[in-house]
Design a protein around this motif. Structure first.
Motif, PDB file in Angstrom:
ATOM      1  N   MET A  57       0.842  -1.192   0.000  1.00  0.00           N
ATOM      2  CA  MET A  57       0.000   0.000   0.000  1.00  0.00           C
ATOM      3  C   MET A  57       0.878   1.242   0.000  1.00  0.00           C
ATOM      4  N   PRO A  58       0.393   2.347  -0.581  1.00  0.00           N
ATOM      5  CA  PRO A  58       1.134   3.606  -0.477  1.00  0.00           C
ATOM      6  C   PRO A  58       1.291   4.018   0.989  1.00  0.00           C
ATOM      7  N   GLU A  59       2.334   4.774   1.270  1.00  0.00           N
ATOM      8  CA  GLU A  59       2.597   5.179   2.654  1.00  0.00           C
ATOM      9  C   GLU A  59       1.484   6.035   3.243  1.00  0.00           C
ATOM     10  N   ASN A  60       0.698   6.693   2.395  1.00  0.00           N
ATOM     11  CA  ASN A  60      -0.394   7.519   2.910  1.00  0.00           C
ATOM     12  C   ASN A  60      -1.719   6.767   2.982  1.00  0.00           C
ATOM     13  N   GLU A 108      -0.271  -9.786   4.977  1.00  0.00           N
ATOM     14  CA  GLU A 108       0.965  -9.057   5.225  1.00  0.00           C
ATOM     15  C   GLU A 108       0.867  -7.739   4.467  1.00  0.00           C
ATOM     16  N   VAL A 109       0.971  -6.624   5.172  1.00  0.00           N
ATOM     17  CA  VAL A 109       0.840  -5.311   4.552  1.00  0.00           C
ATOM     18  C   VAL A 109       2.174  -4.578   4.629  1.00  0.00           C
ATOM     19  N   ILE A 110       2.648  -4.108   3.481  1.00  0.00           N
ATOM     20  CA  ILE A 110       3.886  -3.335   3.389  1.00  0.00           C
ATOM     21  C   ILE A 110       3.529  -1.946   2.898  1.00  0.00           C
ATOM     22  N   LEU A 111       3.925  -0.922   3.627  1.00  0.00           N
ATOM     23  CA  LEU A 111       3.707   0.461   3.213  1.00  0.00           C
ATOM     24  C   LEU A 111       4.951   0.952   2.494  1.00  0.00           C
ATOM     25  N   HIS A 112       4.744   1.481   1.265  1.00  0.00           N
ATOM     26  CA  HIS A 112       5.921   1.843   0.461  1.00  0.00           C
ATOM     27  C   HIS A 112       5.581   2.954  -0.525  1.00  0.00           C
ATOM     28  N   GLY A 113       6.180   4.113  -0.354  1.00  0.00           N
ATOM     29  CA  GLY A 113       6.124   5.186  -1.339  1.00  0.00           C
ATOM     30  C   GLY A 113       4.731   5.621  -1.732  1.00  0.00           C
ATOM     31  N   ASP A 114       4.623   6.127  -2.986  1.00  0.00           N
ATOM     32  CA  ASP A 114       3.318   6.478  -3.522  1.00  0.00           C
ATOM     33  C   ASP A 114       2.777   5.288  -4.311  1.00  0.00           C
ATOM     34  N   ILE A 115       1.663   5.482  -5.015  1.00  0.00           N
ATOM     35  CA  ILE A 115       1.046   4.350  -5.700  1.00  0.00           C
ATOM     36  C   ILE A 115       1.949   3.789  -6.790  1.00  0.00           C
ATOM     37  N   ASN A 116       2.703   4.647  -7.472  1.00  0.00           N
ATOM     38  CA  ASN A 116       3.615   4.155  -8.514  1.00  0.00           C
ATOM     39  C   ASN A 116       4.756   3.339  -7.920  1.00  0.00           C
ATOM     40  N   ALA A 117       5.322   3.817  -6.790  1.00  0.00           N
ATOM     41  CA  ALA A 117       6.395   3.075  -6.128  1.00  0.00           C
ATOM     42  C   ALA A 117       5.885   1.758  -5.564  1.00  0.00           C
TER      43      ALA A 117
END
Length: 314
Positions: A97-100, A115-124
């Motif tokens: 998921m995006p960080e926001n 398992e949820v990973i928060l990473h960058g924006d939607i493109n990242a």
């Protein structure tokens, strides 16, 4: 895609997912001089329409697709729906998921075993998921650009046709286009007189961008409170479905979405997330050209937001 794919999807998921209600918006009905119905997918399992497509995908999945686990990118609702459906078959799910992303949706997805990973924006987030598919052997379950997902979402259209026999228009939120594509397959085949109108947030109008470019084209940035609609690019399947079945695309700005949220809360007594409110926003702003008569159905796609997120709109 043929309407039979949507009808078969309904047969697969009907025992687990009951039809959601139509609620009369009395204030908008009086204002427009016609019945305005809200299709309340906020009452669906996991709080949004996404459970429909996810369950149809899982119930048509081959064992080889499940053995390595599933992966997905999501602003939250697809994560919730996929985690819920996968848990019924004890299949592990990894979501980026995006960080926001909404903390409410993150916590809900983890509670369902993902398992949820928060990473960058939607493109990242998409870049990371593609890497994880290669590294872990995950099967990617696309949130909207997958015919099994689209067919499942289209079951909502079958319900509207049955529940609203006098409807002449449907207003549907558009993110990546899976929901409006599936609804369009159903309505074009079974009630072609219905006008299907897509509504996007101005800061994430990826379908309008695709229409202008002649095909899916990535937005360099998406910025909207309607995070569930913040797809940077529409799909190779959803784009042609939208061109075939959607009569009009309109967009609404952030202020309009805020006004629609307050309308839903205070006038209709219905909790909805920002992305679910854009159809109501389009009516409040007179942003669309409706057929001269007949009922109007507005798809209210979900209500997954926490107390802090809701407080922004009060």
């Amino acid at each position: 895609m043929e309407v039979s794919a949507v009808q078969h999807a309904r047969e697969r998921i009907a025992e687990a997912l009951a039809p959601t209600p139509l609620i009369l918006d009395q204030t908008l009905s009086e204002r427009l001089g016609r019945c305005v119905w809200l299709k309340a997918e906020s009452f669906q399992h996991t709080g949004s329409f996404k459970a429909r497509g996810s369950l149809n995908w899982l119930r048509t999945a081959r064992d080889a697709e499940l053995v390595g686990g599933l992966g997905a990118v999501s602003a939250g609702n697809h994560a919730l729906g996929l985690a819920w459906a996968a848990r019924q078959r004890s299949v592990p799910v990894t979501i980026v998921m995006p960080e926001n992303a909404s903390p409410f949706k993150v916590e809900g997805s983890r509670a369902l075993g993902a398992e949820v990973i928060l990473h960058g924006d939607i493109n990242a987030a998409w870049t990371l998921m593609h890497e994880m598919v290669e590294e872990r052997g995950l099967t990617l379950v696309h949130p909207y650009d997958d015919e099994r997902i689209i067919a499942g979402q289209g079951t909502l259209g079958l319900e509207v046709i049955e529940q609203a026999p006098d409807a002449q228009a449907i207003l549907c939120p558009v993110g990546g286009g899976g929901l409006i594509g599936g609804i369009g397959v159903a309505t074009s085949a079974l009630r072609p007189s219905l006008s299907l109108i897509g509504v996007e947030p101005s800061g994430a109008a990826s379908m309008a961008h695709a229409w202008a470019q002649g095909g899916p084209a990535r937005l360099s940035e998406v910025q909207s409170c309607a995070k569930s609609l913040a797809a940077a690019i529409v799909g190779e399947h959803t784009y042609p479905l939208s061109r075939r079945h959607v009569a009009e695309l309109v967009d609404v700005d952030e202020d309009a979405i805020h006004r629609a949220m307050r309308h839903l809360l205070y006038q209709t007594k219905l909790v909805a997330e920002p992305g679910a409110a854009v159809g109501v926003a389009a009516l409040l702003e007179s942003a669309t050209t409706l057929p001269p008569q007949g009922d109007v159905v507005v798809i209210v796609t979900g209500a997954n937001l926490g107390r802090e997120e809701l407080a922004e709109f009060l």
